[in-house]
Design a protein around this motif. Structure first.
Motif, PDB file in Angstrom:
ATOM      1  N   ILE A 199     -15.892  23.347  25.571  1.00  0.00           N
ATOM      2  CA  ILE A 199     -15.556  24.473  24.714  1.00  0.00           C
ATOM      3  C   ILE A 199     -16.764  25.361  24.444  1.00  0.00           C
ATOM      4  O   ILE A 199     -17.803  24.905  23.970  1.00  0.00           O
ATOM      5  N   ASN A 200     -16.628  26.643  24.802  1.00  0.00           N
ATOM      6  CA  ASN A 200     -17.580  27.690  24.437  1.00  0.00           C
ATOM      7  C   ASN A 200     -18.999  27.414  24.919  1.00  0.00           C
ATOM      8  O   ASN A 200     -19.960  27.713  24.215  1.00  0.00           O
ATOM      9  N   GLU A 201     -19.159  26.881  26.125  1.00  0.00           N
ATOM     10  CA  GLU A 201     -20.508  26.626  26.622  1.00  0.00           C
ATOM     11  C   GLU A 201     -20.694  27.232  28.000  1.00  0.00           C
ATOM     12  O   GLU A 201     -19.792  27.209  28.838  1.00  0.00           O
ATOM     13  N   GLY A 202     -21.899  27.756  28.226  1.00  0.00           N
ATOM     14  CA  GLY A 202     -22.254  28.284  29.527  1.00  0.00           C
ATOM     15  C   GLY A 202     -21.309  29.382  29.998  1.00  0.00           C
ATOM     16  O   GLY A 202     -20.942  30.296  29.241  1.00  0.00           O
ATOM     17  N   ALA A 203     -20.888  29.265  31.244  1.00  0.00           N
ATOM     18  CA  ALA A 203     -20.038  30.285  31.856  1.00  0.00           C
ATOM     19  C   ALA A 203     -18.688  30.426  31.172  1.00  0.00           C
ATOM     20  O   ALA A 203     -17.996  31.433  31.360  1.00  0.00           O
ATOM     21  N   LEU A 204     -18.289  29.437  30.376  1.00  0.00           N
ATOM     22  CA  LEU A 204     -16.966  29.454  29.747  1.00  0.00           C
ATOM     23  C   LEU A 204     -16.934  30.195  28.417  1.00  0.00           C
ATOM     24  O   LEU A 204     -15.858  30.380  27.838  1.00  0.00           O
ATOM     25  N   ALA A 205     -18.092  30.616  27.903  1.00  0.00           N
ATOM     26  CA  ALA A 205     -18.139  31.239  26.579  1.00  0.00           C
ATOM     27  C   ALA A 205     -17.231  32.461  26.502  1.00  0.00           C
ATOM     28  O   ALA A 205     -16.484  32.634  25.538  1.00  0.00           O
ATOM     29  N   LEU A 321      -9.569  25.188  38.844  1.00  0.00           N
ATOM     30  CA  LEU A 321     -10.968  24.938  39.181  1.00  0.00           C
ATOM     31  C   LEU A 321     -11.718  26.259  39.231  1.00  0.00           C
ATOM     32  O   LEU A 321     -11.183  27.280  39.651  1.00  0.00           O
ATOM     33  N   TRP A 322     -12.982  26.212  38.796  1.00  0.00           N
ATOM     34  CA  TRP A 322     -13.865  27.368  38.920  1.00  0.00           C
ATOM     35  C   TRP A 322     -15.050  26.911  39.767  1.00  0.00           C
ATOM     36  O   TRP A 322     -15.908  26.170  39.307  1.00  0.00           O
ATOM     37  N   VAL A 323     -15.076  27.354  41.006  1.00  0.00           N
ATOM     38  CA  VAL A 323     -16.082  26.899  41.963  1.00  0.00           C
ATOM     39  C   VAL A 323     -17.276  27.848  41.953  1.00  0.00           C
ATOM     40  O   VAL A 323     -17.115  29.074  42.053  1.00  0.00           O
ATOM     41  N   ASP A 324     -18.470  27.289  41.821  1.00  0.00           N
ATOM     42  CA  ASP A 324     -19.723  28.045  41.857  1.00  0.00           C
ATOM     43  C   ASP A 324     -19.710  29.240  40.910  1.00  0.00           C
ATOM     44  O   ASP A 324     -19.791  30.406  41.336  1.00  0.00           O
ATOM     45  N   PRO A 325     -19.609  29.012  39.608  1.00  0.00           N
ATOM     46  CA  PRO A 325     -19.621  30.135  38.657  1.00  0.00           C
ATOM     47  C   PRO A 325     -20.921  30.918  38.740  1.00  0.00           C
ATOM     48  O   PRO A 325     -21.982  30.361  39.059  1.00  0.00           O
ATOM     49  N   ALA A 326     -20.823  32.193  38.454  1.00  0.00           N
ATOM     50  CA  ALA A 326     -22.001  33.063  38.563  1.00  0.00           C
ATOM     51  C   ALA A 326     -23.006  32.819  37.455  1.00  0.00           C
ATOM     52  O   ALA A 326     -24.189  33.129  37.600  1.00  0.00           O
ATOM     53  N   GLU A 327     -22.562  32.261  36.337  1.00  0.00           N
ATOM     54  CA  GLU A 327     -23.447  31.992  35.214  1.00  0.00           C
ATOM     55  C   GLU A 327     -23.674  30.491  35.072  1.00  0.00           C
ATOM     56  O   GLU A 327     -22.897  29.692  35.583  1.00  0.00           O
ATOM     57  N   PRO A 328     -24.738  30.086  34.374  1.00  0.00           N
ATOM     58  CA  PRO A 328     -25.039  28.659  34.227  1.00  0.00           C
ATOM     59  C   PRO A 328     -23.880  27.880  33.615  1.00  0.00           C
ATOM     60  O   PRO A 328     -23.178  28.358  32.736  1.00  0.00           O
ATOM     61  N   THR A 329     -23.720  26.658  34.099  1.00  0.00           N
ATOM     62  CA  THR A 329     -22.668  25.757  33.637  1.00  0.00           C
ATOM     63  C   THR A 329     -23.265  24.752  32.647  1.00  0.00           C
ATOM     64  O   THR A 329     -24.429  24.372  32.757  1.00  0.00           O
ATOM     65  N   ASN A 367     -27.747  32.269  46.874  1.00  0.00           N
ATOM     66  CA  ASN A 367     -26.880  31.101  46.707  1.00  0.00           C
ATOM     67  C   ASN A 367     -26.934  30.589  45.269  1.00  0.00           C
ATOM     68  O   ASN A 367     -27.944  30.700  44.586  1.00  0.00           O
ATOM     69  N   LYS A 368     -25.822  30.001  44.851  1.00  0.00           N
ATOM     70  CA  LYS A 368     -25.726  29.398  43.517  1.00  0.00           C
ATOM     71  C   LYS A 368     -25.572  27.889  43.665  1.00  0.00           C
ATOM     72  O   LYS A 368     -25.162  27.404  44.718  1.00  0.00           O
ATOM     73  N   PRO A 369     -25.911  27.121  42.629  1.00  0.00           N
ATOM     74  CA  PRO A 369     -25.735  25.661  42.704  1.00  0.00           C
ATOM     75  C   PRO A 369     -24.281  25.303  43.007  1.00  0.00           C
ATOM     76  O   PRO A 369     -23.352  25.949  42.510  1.00  0.00           O
ATOM     77  N   ARG A 370     -24.096  24.296  43.817  1.00  0.00           N
ATOM     78  CA  ARG A 370     -22.738  23.872  44.180  1.00  0.00           C
ATOM     79  C   ARG A 370     -22.160  23.040  43.036  1.00  0.00           C
ATOM     80  O   ARG A 370     -22.138  21.818  43.076  1.00  0.00           O
ATOM     81  N   ILE A 371     -21.711  23.756  42.025  1.00  0.00           N
ATOM     82  CA  ILE A 371     -21.163  23.122  40.825  1.00  0.00           C
ATOM     83  C   ILE A 371     -19.773  23.684  40.560  1.00  0.00           C
ATOM     84  O   ILE A 371     -19.548  24.889  40.705  1.00  0.00           O
ATOM     85  N   THR A 372     -18.851  22.804  40.209  1.00  0.00           N
ATOM     86  CA  THR A 372     -17.468  23.201  39.942  1.00  0.00           C
ATOM     87  C   THR A 372     -17.103  22.852  38.504  1.00  0.00           C
ATOM     88  O   THR A 372     -17.464  21.784  38.007  1.00  0.00           O
ATOM     89  N   ILE A 373     -16.424  23.759  37.835  1.00  0.00           N
ATOM     90  CA  ILE A 373     -15.895  23.477  36.500  1.00  0.00           C
ATOM     91  C   ILE A 373     -14.413  23.154  36.647  1.00  0.00           C
ATOM     92  O   ILE A 373     -13.653  23.954  37.187  1.00  0.00           O
ATOM     93  N   ASP A 374     -14.025  21.973  36.187  1.00  0.00           N
ATOM     94  CA  ASP A 374     -12.613  21.574  36.222  1.00  0.00           C
ATOM     95  C   ASP A 374     -11.992  21.943  34.876  1.00  0.00           C
ATOM     96  O   ASP A 374     -12.334  21.362  33.849  1.00  0.00           O
ATOM     97  N   GLY A 375     -11.085  22.908  34.899  1.00  0.00           N
ATOM     98  CA  GLY A 375     -10.525  23.418  33.662  1.00  0.00           C
ATOM     99  C   GLY A 375      -9.393  22.611  33.085  1.00  0.00           C
ATOM    100  O   GLY A 375      -8.819  22.982  32.062  1.00  0.00           O
TER     101      GLY A 375
END
Length: 413
Positions: A199-205, A321-329, A367-375
């Motif tokens: 909730i309300n952190e990083g790219a999800l704010a 899923l949000w794959v490789d968000p542009a902002e820090p996760t 390139n961005k870190p290969r990080i995925t946010i599972d919503g």
């Protein structure tokens, strides 16, 4: 002949007329009822508090996410074999980690969860907090304590295990959050880390600040007495619906540098929301509002979350899923293989939200870190860097503790 005689027949003609009128009446009534039902459903979805009964809740189970709890397919996802799943928990404040403790126990293998082991990494010298930590570890076979120190959670990871980094200030997680990010990590082996929907952190704010997700909560400016309820009842009530209506001057706004009105204050919904007075609206629409990392924005988000939690309306936060968000996760709730811990440590070596992390999130080659946010799996993290002059001046920890004691702890003790 038959048709001509029928037309000239008075009774037949009157019957036809009545039939036509009945058909038109049915169409008009049906259209009116359908139109009114559509309005009620729209109002019930976006503004359920305006109606005595929410028609959406009657038609749909809003507790069910619009997406499957697991990455692919539906139904039960069993714990995978062949490797251990270990929670790494950086630990600072026992007042918050004692809330997380209930969720951790609920997710242990012995309680039909996914966690084989929980390793706490102390990041404090506070005697009371450390005594509490040693006491719970001594009573729980699956609990252990690693050497203290910042970033130790990345250093102790081993390649053959799957790890879930859960910050010790996590105060809520859904039952399926851990299984969901584990499944997503297995389905996406090239991803370095799968983050939960924090909730309300990083790219999800920004996503969690949309109208209807973030509600227009304002800080209580002075004590509002509730004589019909005892202090004990108030202390153990996490429900936002039991809060009174906000009262204050019409000119009130949450500005930059807003200080807590008093210790233990609550955040309340105004009777008539204004578009520029709550922290998030002021941040987005004015130059005088706080930034999105301010404690007031966090308070508004937490109270909004508790209201949606009570209303079984967490689907508002969900996405696939949000794959490789542009902002820090957020690094506060993520799943990764031990072999990737070194790379992740370098990515997250700066404090989340700092200028260094923002710059390092995108490499020189773009390139961005290969990080995925599972919503699909939610977690709520309590961040109180400002201490008593910020989020700690609210009653949020008490509310999260009351929820855990009522809904989570009772099943794990």
């Amino acid at each position: 002949m038959g048709r001509i005689s029928e037309i000239r027949d008075v009774e037949s003609h009157e019957g036809q007329t009545r039939s036509v009128w009945r058909d038109w009446a049915s169409i008009v009534i049906g259209s009116t009822v359908g139109y009114m039902c559509l309005i009620l459903i729209i109002v019930g979805y976006f503004h359920p508090s305006l109606l005595p009964v929410n028609p959406v809740a009657l038609l749909f189970n809003k507790e069910v996410s619009p997406f499957f709890a697991f990455s692919q397919g539906a139904g039960y996802f069993p714990k995978p074999d062949g490797f251990q799943i270990i929670a790494l928990v950086p630990f600072t404040y026992f007042e918050r980690t004692e809330i997380l403790d209930c969720y951790l126990r609920r997710n242990l293998v012995q309680n039909h969860g996914f966690l084989d082991k929980v390793v706490f990494i102390p990041q404090t010298d506070d005697k009371a907090s450390l005594e509490w930590l040693y006491s719970i570890v001594s009573r729980t076979e699956e609990y252990a304590i690693a050497p203290s120190g910042h970033e130790m959670d990345w250093k102790i990871a081993h390649g053959d295990n799957m790890y879930i980094r859960i910050d010790g200030d996590t105060v809520f997680m859904e039952d399926h959050t851990i299984p969901t990010i584990v499944k997503t990590k297995l389905d996406n082996p090239d991803t370095l880390m799968v983050s939960a929907n924090v909730i309300n952190e990083g790219a999800l704010a920004a996503l969690h600040s949309h109208p209807g997700v973030a509600l227009p909560y304002l800080p209580e400016l002075y004590h509002v007495e509730q004589p019909s309820r005892s202090k004990s009842q108030l202390r153990h009530d996490w429900r936002a619906s039991s809060l009174p209506t906000w009262e204050g001057p019409a000119s009130f706004r949450v500005r930059k540098g807003f200080q807590p009105p008093f210790e233990g204050h609550r955040w309340l919904l105004p009777a008539e929301p204004r578009s520029d007075r709550d922290p998030i609206s002021a941040s987005i629409y004015t130059q005088l509002g706080p930034n999105m990392t301010d404690w007031t924005v966090a308070a508004q988000q937490h109270y909004s979350f508790l209201r949606h939690l009570e209303s079984k309306d967490l689907a508002r936060y969900k996405f696939p899923l949000w794959v490789d968000p542009a902002e820090p996760t957020s690094k506060n709730f993520g799943c990764f293989w031990g072999k990737d811990a070194g790379v992740l440590r370098r990515i997250f070596e700066h404090e989340l939200g700092s200028e260094e992390l923002l710059r390092s999130w995108t490499d020189a080659d773009g390139n961005k870190p290969r990080i995925t946010i599972d919503g699909k799996g939610l977690a709520s993290h309590y961040s109180a860097s400002q201490g008593a002059s910020g989020l700690d001046a609210t009653d949020l920890v008490d509310r999260y503790r009351a929820y855990a004691q009522e809904r989570v702890c009772r099943d794990t003790r």
